[in-house]
Design a protein around this motif. Structure first.
Motif, short mmCIF file in Angstrom:
data_model
loop_
_atom_site.label_atom_id
_atom_site.label_comp_id
_atom_site.label_asym_id
_atom_site.label_seq_id
_atom_site.Cartn_x
_atom_site.Cartn_y
_atom_site.Cartn_z
N SER A 10 0.81 -1.22 0.00
CA SER A 10 0.00 0.00 0.00
C SER A 10 0.85 1.27 0.00
O SER A 10 0.33 2.36 -0.24
CB SER A 10 -0.94 0.01 1.21
N ILE A 11 2.14 1.13 0.29
CA ILE A 11 3.04 2.29 0.30
C ILE A 11 3.38 2.67 -1.14
O ILE A 11 3.62 1.80 -1.98
CB ILE A 11 4.33 1.96 1.08
N PRO A 12 3.41 3.97 -1.48
CA PRO A 12 3.77 4.40 -2.84
C PRO A 12 5.16 3.88 -3.24
O PRO A 12 6.05 3.78 -2.38
CB PRO A 12 3.76 5.93 -2.75
N PRO A 13 5.37 3.56 -4.52
CA PRO A 13 6.66 2.99 -4.97
C PRO A 13 7.86 3.86 -4.63
O PRO A 13 8.92 3.34 -4.27
CB PRO A 13 6.47 2.87 -6.49
N ASP A 14 7.72 5.21 -4.76
CA ASP A 14 8.85 6.09 -4.44
C ASP A 14 9.25 5.98 -2.98
O ASP A 14 10.44 5.97 -2.64
CB ASP A 14 8.48 7.55 -4.77
N LEU A 15 8.25 5.90 -2.10
CA LEU A 15 8.52 5.77 -0.67
C LEU A 15 9.13 4.40 -0.36
O LEU A 15 10.02 4.28 0.50
CB LEU A 15 7.23 5.97 0.13
N GLN A 16 8.68 3.36 -1.07
CA GLN A 16 9.27 2.03 -0.91
C GLN A 16 10.76 2.05 -1.25
O GLN A 16 11.60 1.51 -0.52
CB GLN A 16 8.56 1.01 -1.80
N LEU A 18 12.73 4.62 -1.19
CA LEU A 18 13.44 5.40 -0.17
C LEU A 18 13.71 4.55 1.07
O LEU A 18 14.82 4.58 1.64
CB LEU A 18 12.62 6.63 0.20
N VAL A 19 12.73 3.78 1.49
CA VAL A 19 12.88 2.92 2.67
C VAL A 19 13.96 1.86 2.42
O VAL A 19 14.81 1.61 3.30
CB VAL A 19 11.54 2.25 3.03
N ILE A 20 13.95 1.25 1.24
CA ILE A 20 14.93 0.21 0.91
C ILE A 20 16.35 0.78 0.91
O ILE A 20 17.28 0.21 1.50
CB ILE A 20 14.59 -0.44 -0.44
N THR A 22 17.43 3.52 2.39
CA THR A 22 17.80 3.90 3.76
C THR A 22 18.23 2.69 4.57
O THR A 22 19.23 2.73 5.31
CB THR A 22 16.62 4.61 4.46
N ALA A 23 17.49 1.58 4.43
CA ALA A 23 17.84 0.35 5.15
C ALA A 23 19.21 -0.17 4.69
O ALA A 23 20.01 -0.62 5.53
CB ALA A 23 16.77 -0.71 4.91
N GLN A 24 19.50 -0.08 3.40
CA GLN A 24 20.80 -0.52 2.90
C GLN A 24 21.93 0.35 3.45
O GLN A 24 22.99 -0.17 3.86
CB GLN A 24 20.82 -0.48 1.37
N ILE A 25 21.71 1.67 3.49
CA ILE A 25 22.73 2.58 4.01
C ILE A 25 23.01 2.28 5.48
O ILE A 25 24.17 2.20 5.91
CB ILE A 25 22.29 4.05 3.82
N VAL A 26 21.93 2.12 6.26
CA VAL A 26 22.09 1.82 7.69
C VAL A 26 22.83 0.50 7.89
O VAL A 26 23.73 0.39 8.74
CB VAL A 26 20.71 1.79 8.40
#
Length: 357
Positions: A10-16, A18-20, A22-26
């Motif tokens: 349900s999350i917009p593709p652009d936000l998905q 961004l989350v991915i 960010t998780a990779q960077i962390v």
């Protein structure tokens, strides 16, 4: 589980995306920080064994004898974070606190373009080589600021030494990477690795061996490691640029960036000259064998080898005098790189080695 999948969809593709990212960077940053902690332990253990002693062998996890010494780096981190941050009364407060961040951020941000495997790199940019050169030269500004803002003669002397050393060895390092660019024909770090396919003899170290030696020595100098650690020469200027720092500021100015840069230089040596994630047995054994397949495992082994050489050099060589460091940088390393770039030009004209196609 189905609810989680439905919520994610349900999350917009652009936000998905961004989350991915960010998780990779962390994940990469946390891996580097944990690797730094383990590297400090490895350094003390390796040098200890070279000097016929044990190194850290007391602090352990859950009182287990088998893990004695393994908790030492984590105990050191807790100690540093709990210590008071003392700011000298006559210092420039803002710059004094800003300097550790200026040293730390480039040391971590450079990992964005390092290819860990054929399928994983945080930022697959075509100007990756320029990005690496730009960010690795930024750390010295933090060192200069730390030395100046401390309002201490010892710190300022260390900062000036670091600045002069950085100028000399940055040029040699840049020329060495020009040779890598000529061999690979690309500024993209992934393309540089792929250009070395074909086994250990196809790697850049074979055709660019003098440039590899220059790059590694320059990496030692850029990270202020022995025998190039005159910027913090404790026998002459107490502790150099970080003489007034304590607690968390000391950890972020000295410990974390120095060891993160050691791992980074080891990774870059592997990528530029030793085939990165490529297997040394590629082309020599059947392609379906595990040892012939590319992957992060090979990059990890190469990084560990170069880190061991870092520690080996520290345990072996005494600190150079300041004039010897300058002479080595300006009168030896830079001429060697210029001569070998000329040799590369001849090899390219004759269509030999990497230029055979």
């Amino acid at each position: 589980m189905e609810r989680l999948i439905a919520a994610w969809n349900s999350i917009p593709p652009d936000l998905q995306a961004l989350v991915i990212v960010t998780a990779q960077i962390v994940a990469v940053m946390m891996t580097v920080i944990i690797a730094v902690a383990l590297l400090t332990l490895a350094e003390r253990k390796v040098i200890g064994y070279m000097q016929l002693r044990l190194g850290p062998n007391r602090v352990t996890f859950l009182n287990l004898r088998l893990l004695r010494g393994w908790a030492q780096p984590f105990a050191d981190v807790v100690k540093l974070l709990l210590k008071e941050i003392i700011i000298p009364s006559e210092s420039s407060r803002l710059l004094f606190l800003l300097a550790p961040l200026i040293v730390l951020v480039p040391a971590l941000a450079t990992w964005a373009v390092v290819p860990f495997s054929p399928a994983f790199v945080l930022a697959d940019v075509n100007a990756g080589l320029l990005y690496v050169l730009a960010l690795t030269s930024l750390g010295v500004y933090g060192v200069i600021l730390a030395g100046w803002a401390s309002n201490s003669k010892y710190a300022f002397l260390g900062a000036m030494r670091s600045a002069a050393q950085m100028v000399a060895y940055e040029i040699a390092m840049g020329f060495a990477l020009v040779g890598v660019l000529m061999a690979a024909g690309s500024l993209n770090l992934g393309d540089i690795v792929r250009a070395q396919q074909g086994g250990v003899v196809s790697w850049n170290w074979f055709w660019l061996f003098p440039l590899f030696i220059v790059y590694f020595i320059s990496g030692l100098a850029e990270t202020n490691r022995a025998p190039f650690d005159v910027a913090e020469g404790e026998s002459e200027i107490v502790a150099g640029f970080h003489v007034e720092y304590s607690g968390a500021t000391f950890a972020t100015l000295f410990a974390l960036p120095e060891y993160a840069n050691m791992i980074l230089v080891s990774a870059l040596c592997s990528v530029f000259f030793f085939g990165g994630w490529l297997s040394p047995l590629e082309g020599y054994v059947p392609g379906d064998w595990f040892v012939a397949k590319p992957g992060f495992f090979w990059l990890f082994l190469k990084i560990c080898f170069f880190l061991f050489v870092f520690l080996w050099v520290r345990a072996t060589f005494p600190r150079y005098r300041y004039d010897q460091i300058m002479r080595l940088g300006w009168k030896a390393l830079i001429p060697v790189t210029l001569v070998w770039i000329g040799v590369e030009s001849v090899l390219a004209w004759l269509h030999v080695g990497p230029w055979a196609n």
